[in-house]
Structure formats: structure tokens, C-alpha cells
Write a protein that holds these residues in place. Structure first.
Motif, short mmCIF file in Angstrom:
data_model
loop_
_atom_site.label_atom_id
_atom_site.label_comp_id
_atom_site.label_asym_id
_atom_site.label_seq_id
_atom_site.Cartn_x
_atom_site.Cartn_y
_atom_site.Cartn_z
N LYS A 51 -3.22 26.75 14.59
CA LYS A 51 -4.66 27.11 14.99
C LYS A 51 -5.20 25.66 15.42
N PHE A 64 5.30 25.28 15.92
CA PHE A 64 4.48 24.19 15.97
C PHE A 64 3.09 24.10 16.33
N PHE A 65 2.65 25.22 16.59
CA PHE A 65 1.27 25.62 17.19
C PHE A 65 0.62 26.88 16.30
N ARG A 99 -3.31 13.21 7.40
CA ARG A 99 -4.23 14.35 7.60
C ARG A 99 -4.76 14.91 6.19
N PHE A 122 -4.14 21.25 22.44
CA PHE A 122 -3.61 22.29 21.77
C PHE A 122 -3.19 23.63 22.41
P1 A3P Z 1 -2.09 24.05 11.96
O1 A3P Z 1 -0.98 24.76 11.11
O2 A3P Z 1 -3.15 23.59 10.66
O3 A3P Z 1 -2.64 24.91 13.00
P2 A3P Z 1 3.00 19.17 12.96
O4 A3P Z 1 3.28 18.92 14.58
O5 A3P Z 1 3.25 17.65 12.21
O6 A3P Z 1 4.32 19.65 12.56
O7 A3P Z 1 1.86 19.80 12.63
C1 A3P Z 1 1.50 20.89 13.09
C2 A3P Z 1 -0.14 21.08 13.04
O8 A3P Z 1 -0.58 20.37 14.25
C3 A3P Z 1 -0.35 22.60 13.01
O9 A3P Z 1 -1.58 22.57 12.41
C4 A3P Z 1 -0.55 22.55 14.58
O10 A3P Z 1 -1.38 23.90 14.88
C5 A3P Z 1 -1.22 21.23 14.95
N1 A3P Z 1 -1.37 20.97 16.30
C6 A3P Z 1 -0.27 20.93 17.10
N2 A3P Z 1 -0.50 20.51 18.42
C7 A3P Z 1 -1.92 20.32 18.27
C8 A3P Z 1 -2.69 19.63 19.18
N3 A3P Z 1 -2.17 19.33 20.40
N4 A3P Z 1 -4.02 19.73 19.14
C9 A3P Z 1 -4.50 19.60 17.65
N5 A3P Z 1 -3.53 20.26 16.77
C10 A3P Z 1 -2.24 20.49 17.05
#
Ligand code: A3P
Length: 294
Positions: free
Chosen positions: A259, A256-257, A127, A234
């Protein structure tokens, strides 16, 4: 404490710590050629990739609406419960190879040898570095909720841009898997968060093909692809996570969620910070075909 090991920085005594990586290198000797590893640097879309891969591979086993098959796990538990990290204390003490789908934050060059030698498939997600920084900064501050002094963005920026964040440098993490994907394209697939957001259908089809479970022509027309995208959206995943469930001693599922969009970093970073990060990206990825389009 912080450690510099095999070219990357790590924290000590935490999940994804230097100890966990060393232990994984020693202990993880059982990779099967059929195993699939979902690899990533933290905050690049790991949770999303876990959900999508799990949903693709198990799409005929579970119901999502009606029918007689068992309820889909993603409707009740975290993607992290469906796909364990091998570099987590809980996995190392109690390994579970339930479905041959495993995850790791370990840089490519430090992966346990058995993963490379047994020719497992690896899907790597990456990313835009600016969004990774902002996502990590929020994550660490939420994780440290009980600490009275939040991490300042300038400090997080400094650590990240010097490549000293845990599991960092982020750029070197991407480069390791990118090069592997060029050398072994049938074994290493590189996905980008931005492309998944932009054209989920195309990327999910690509992922299913790579995972060895391509969508049939019938499935392409009966809404199966859309159903998976929807299940792993998301909004859906966040809703399932909303009850404060823990996935490890320190991590709650809902962390983990946040934005879930592309380009949120513009709302936080100064123009100078953006310039610096873009410059590092340009220098680090010079001559390589890696870019992140909004
Ligand atoms: P943001 O903090 O920018 O919202 P990881 O899973 O590697 O820890 O990454 C977390 C990032 O992925 C967070 O980004 C989170 O909100 C986003 N994320 C989690 N689930 C998602 C989904 N289903 N679709 C899009 N983004 C998602």
C-alpha cells in the motif's frame, strides 16, 4: 525453529536467519571505509531506501527518459537487485560488491565487526511500530500463500508486541541504531518512513548529503531531486515489479509493494491493540527522542 541470539529472536533456515547472521559475522570481514550500509528492520521501507540511495549515487550514469546513457536499472529490475543484503544466503555464497552499497537487517549490536571498525557509513530507516506490524503480517501471509491457514492478526500482534518476531524486538532494533546515530552522527544517519512520505525533497537532500553526493545548486533547481523521488515512487517501483520476478528462492519482487502509506494499521488493529503498542513504544523509548508522526 526459533532462536534467541545476542538479544534478538531469529528464525532458522531462512534468509535473515540466525545462521545467516552468524555467517555474516564470521565471513563479512571485508568492509571498506567507503562502503555504505542501508540498515533496517523488515517492513520499515528498506526497498524504498535502497531505490533512493542507488538512484542518488548513480544519478549521472543512467538515463530515465531520453539520451544516450544506459537505461536506469530501476526501470527494469528490483531495488533488491541493485543493493544486495549481506545477511542473505545468496550473498554469503556469492558476494557481490558491485557498488559499495549494501543492505542488512542485522541489529546494530550484532553487525559484523568490520562494519563498525572500518567506520563505514550506515543509513537506518525506521517506521511506526503499528504500521510495521501490519505490513509484516500481510507480507508473511502473502509469503505463505500456499498454506491453508493464514496467520491471525491476534497471533501476529502477540508475537510482535512481545518482541519475538524474526529480527525482533522491533523496538530494540530501533534503539540500537538510534543510539549509534547519537554517538556517531557522521557515520550513522537515522531516517523515518513517515518523514520521507511527508517531505521527500528534504529527506532525499539530507540522504544525498550524508551519502557524500549532495545535490549541487544547479541540480536543486533543475528538477534532479524530483526526478529521483519520482523514479523511486511506490507506483513506479511497483509497476517495474509487476511481472512476478523472483529476487530469491521464496521472495517475489512484487511482495515488497503493498500500500505504501502512513497509518494503514488503523484499518486493522483494535483500539486495545493500538493502546498496547503505543504503551510499549512509550515505555521502550522513554527518555529517547524517537517518535513517529503521521
Ligand atoms: P506496506 O505494507 O505498509 O504497504 P520493506 O521494503 O522494508 O520490506 O517495507 C515494505 C513496506 O514499504 C511496504 O509497506 C511497502 O508497500 C512500502 N513501500 C515499498 N516501496 C515504497 C515506496 N517507494 N514508497 C513508499 N512505500 C513503499
Amino acid at each position: 525453529g526459533f532462536w534467541y541470539k545476542q538479544g534478538f529472536w531469529y528464525q532458522s533456515k531462512a534468509d535473515f536467519s540466525v545462521e545467516a547472521i552468524m555467517a555474516a559475522q564470521d565471513d563479512f570481514q571485508l568492509a571498506l571505509p567507503t562502503d555504505i550500509f542501508l540498515a533496517s528492520h523488515p517492513k520499515t521501507g528498506t526497498t524504498w531506501l535502497k531505490a533512493l540511495s542507488f538512484a542518488i549515487l548513480n544519478r549521472t550514469k543512467f538515463k530515465t527518459t531520453s539520451g544516450s546513457s544506459p537505461t536506469h536499472p530501476l526501470l527494469t529490475v528490483s531495488p533488491h537487485d541493485c543493493v544486495p543484503f549481506i545477511d542473505c544466503e545468496s550473498f554469503l555464497t556469492n558476494p557481490s560488491y558491485a557498488n559499495g552499497l549494501l543492505a542488512t537487517h542485522i541489529p546494530y549490536t550484532s553487525l559484523p565487526k568490520s562494519i563498525i571498525n572500518t567506520d563505514c557509513r550506515i543509513v537506518y530507516i525506521c517506521r511506526d511500530p503499528k504500521d510495521v506490524l501490519i505490513s509484516s503480517w500481510h507480507f508473511l501471509n502473502k509469503l505463505n500463500d500456499d498454506v491453508s491457514t493464514p496467520i491471525k492478526l491476534v497471533d501476529a500482534f502477540e508475537v510482535f508486541s512481545r518482541g519475538m518476531s524474526p529480527g525482533g524486538s522491533y523496538w530494540d532494533h530501533v534503539i540500537g541504531y538510534y543510539k549509534a546515530s547519537l554517538e556517531r552522527p557522521s557515520k550513522v544517519l537515522l531516517l523515518k518512513y513517515e518523514e520521507l512520505k511527508k517531505d521527500p525533497e528534504k529527506e532525499v537532500k539530507k540522504l544525498a548529503k550524508f551519502l557524500g553526493k549532495p545535490f549541487t545548486e544547479e541540480e536543486e533547481f533543475d528538477g534532479s531531486v524530483q526526478k529521483i523521488i519520482e523514479l523511486c515512487s511506490f507506483e513506479n517501483l511497483r509497476e517495474v515489479s509487476n511481472d512476478g520476478k523472483q529476487i530469491s528462492k521464496v521472495l517475489s519482487d512484487s511482495l515488497f509493494f503493498r500500500k505504501g502509506v502512513v497509518g494503514d494499521s488503523i484499518n486493522y488493529l483494535t483500539p486495545e491493540m493500538i493502546q498496547t503498542l503505543d504503551k510499549i513504544t512509550k515505555e521502550k523509548f522513554d527518555g529517547l527522542d524517537i517518535s513517529f508522526q503521521a
